[in-house]
Design a protein around this motif. Sequence first.
Motif, PDB file in Angstrom:
ATOM      1  N   SER A 211       0.823  -2.101   0.289  1.00 27.19           N
ATOM      2  CA  SER A 211      -0.242   0.117  -0.137  1.00 27.19           C
ATOM      3  C   SER A 211       0.814   1.108   0.110  1.00 27.19           C
ATOM      4  CB  SER A 211      -0.695   0.596   1.037  1.00 27.19           C
ATOM      5  OG  SER A 211      -1.551   0.769   0.961  1.00 27.19           O
ATOM      6  N   ASN A 242      -5.010   5.058  -0.164  1.00 26.68           N
ATOM      7  CA  ASN A 242      -4.024   4.431  -0.264  1.00 26.68           C
ATOM      8  C   ASN A 242      -3.849   3.026  -0.988  1.00 26.68           C
ATOM      9  OD1 ASN A 242      -2.150   5.345   1.647  1.00 26.68           O
ATOM     10  ND2 ASN A 242      -3.527   5.467   3.487  1.00 26.68           N
ATOM     11  N   LEU A 243      -3.429   2.441  -2.070  1.00 28.36           N
ATOM     12  CA  LEU A 243      -4.224   1.493  -2.765  1.00 28.36           C
ATOM     13  C   LEU A 243      -2.358   0.271  -3.223  1.00 28.36           C
ATOM     14  CD1 LEU A 243      -5.099   4.094  -5.896  1.00 28.36           C
ATOM     15  CD2 LEU A 243      -7.025   2.924  -3.946  1.00 28.36           C
ATOM     16  N   ARG A 244      -3.322  -0.671  -4.035  1.00 33.64           N
ATOM     17  CA  ARG A 244      -1.959  -1.858  -3.850  1.00 33.64           C
ATOM     18  C   ARG A 244      -2.389  -2.183  -4.783  1.00 33.64           C
ATOM     19  NH1 ARG A 244      -2.131  -6.818  -2.506  1.00 33.64           N
ATOM     20  NH2 ARG A 244      -3.112  -7.718  -1.393  1.00 33.64           N
ATOM     21  N   GLU A 258      -8.124  -0.301  -3.047  1.00 38.11           N
ATOM     22  CA  GLU A 258      -7.918   0.411  -1.715  1.00 38.11           C
ATOM     23  C   GLU A 258      -7.276  -0.900  -0.469  1.00 38.11           C
ATOM     24  OE1 GLU A 258     -10.584   3.151  -0.521  1.00 38.11           O
ATOM     25  OE2 GLU A 258     -12.186   1.960  -1.922  1.00 38.11           O
ATOM     26  N   SER A 259      -6.179  -0.653   0.059  1.00 33.12           N
ATOM     27  CA  SER A 259      -5.596  -1.703   0.827  1.00 33.12           C
ATOM     28  C   SER A 259      -4.967  -0.884   2.444  1.00 33.12           C
ATOM     29  CB  SER A 259      -4.866  -2.721   0.421  1.00 33.12           C
ATOM     30  OG  SER A 259      -4.174  -3.300   0.949  1.00 33.12           O
ATOM     31  N   GLU A 260      -4.936  -0.730   3.216  1.00 39.65           N
ATOM     32  CA  GLU A 260      -3.517  -0.682   4.693  1.00 39.65           C
ATOM     33  C   GLU A 260      -2.216  -1.612   4.411  1.00 39.65           C
ATOM     34  OE1 GLU A 260      -4.065   2.752   5.082  1.00 39.65           O
ATOM     35  OE2 GLU A 260      -6.110   2.835   4.272  1.00 39.65           O
ATOM     36  N   LYS A 262       0.864  -2.907   4.587  1.00 40.30           N
ATOM     37  CA  LYS A 262       2.432  -2.088   4.136  1.00 40.30           C
ATOM     38  C   LYS A 262       3.073  -3.026   4.153  1.00 40.30           C
ATOM     39  CE  LYS A 262       1.246   2.426   5.545  1.00 40.30           C
ATOM     40  NZ  LYS A 262       0.778   2.918   3.973  1.00 40.30           N
ATOM     41  N   GLU A 270      -5.247  -9.550   4.487  1.00 44.10           N
ATOM     42  CA  GLU A 270      -6.349  -9.116   3.963  1.00 44.10           C
ATOM     43  C   GLU A 270      -6.787 -10.182   3.147  1.00 44.10           C
ATOM     44  OE1 GLU A 270      -5.500  -4.661   2.017  1.00 44.10           O
ATOM     45  OE2 GLU A 270      -4.999  -6.311   0.353  1.00 44.10           O
TER      46      GLU A 270
END
Length: 302
Positions: A211, A242-244, A258-260, A262, A270
């Motif tokens: 992220s 916040n994206l990955r 959308e993701s937190e 890290k 997730e």
Amino acid sequence: MKTYYLNYLEQLESETIHIYREVAGQFDRPALLFSGGKDSILLVHLALKAFRPGKFPFPLVHIDTGYNFPETLDFRDFLVRKIGEKIIVRKVEDTIIRKNLSEPKGRFPNRNILQSYTLVDTIEEFQFDACIGGGRRDEEKARSKERIFSIRNEFGSWDPKLQRPELWNIYNGKIRNGENIRVFPISNWTELDVWNYIQKEDILLPSIYFSHQRDAFNFQGKWMVISKLIQPNPDEVVCRKNLRYRTIGDMTCTAAIESEAKNVEQIIQELLDTRISERGQTRIDDSLSDTAMEDRKKQGYF
């Protein structure tokens, strides 16, 4: 004498190493297709376990569409230098010029179909008789039809009705002149298996999987990150979020989520909470039709 049991990740690892050694034993000119994504990075890691301290019995091959994420290309070059193996790079753009092919049209054009021409030409150029790739059966319904050793005819085409039985882990690599085999050593892995193994082995990945704050806009429920190839229309709102990326294809056909998350541990948590497949959530090219992937595979796509 103690009985020794493998846990499920060790069983998957053992199966993949066995498949690698079957490829090395059965084929004269194999190749490992490498994209710089997590699955192909996993394949490189497992190849190191299968063949070190010797060299790989095959080169790495990257079919470069020209629409790759810069982070992926940087990581590709870093990893190849680190392991000291040979890589062959062939560009789709060169094939377009040489064969006078038409560029894909539309707002988010992708070169997946054209990529098949470059792959088939590369197989012919180097006379590869087996190409190893990171396809998994859980990714997409067409890939779930694949055997681990999947035969292609002299034109690179795949017929899902002509699949060889693979009972008792016996793999039949016999081919006629002009045919080749596509090999999928991690067919039985799931996305969650891959991430659990990455955590267990502490495998390094491109930062794009984790992220970060990115500028993006929403297109048909998917977040498209701003880049030189992806630009919003005047009526589309750009947000910093916040994206990955769950999976990595071309910039023009792969959306972020959308993701937190890290780190790997957070990504695993997730995944435990989601019910949508990685390609279903992020790949625009697979949503063009119900048989988009299968149609591409019949034309030579991996």
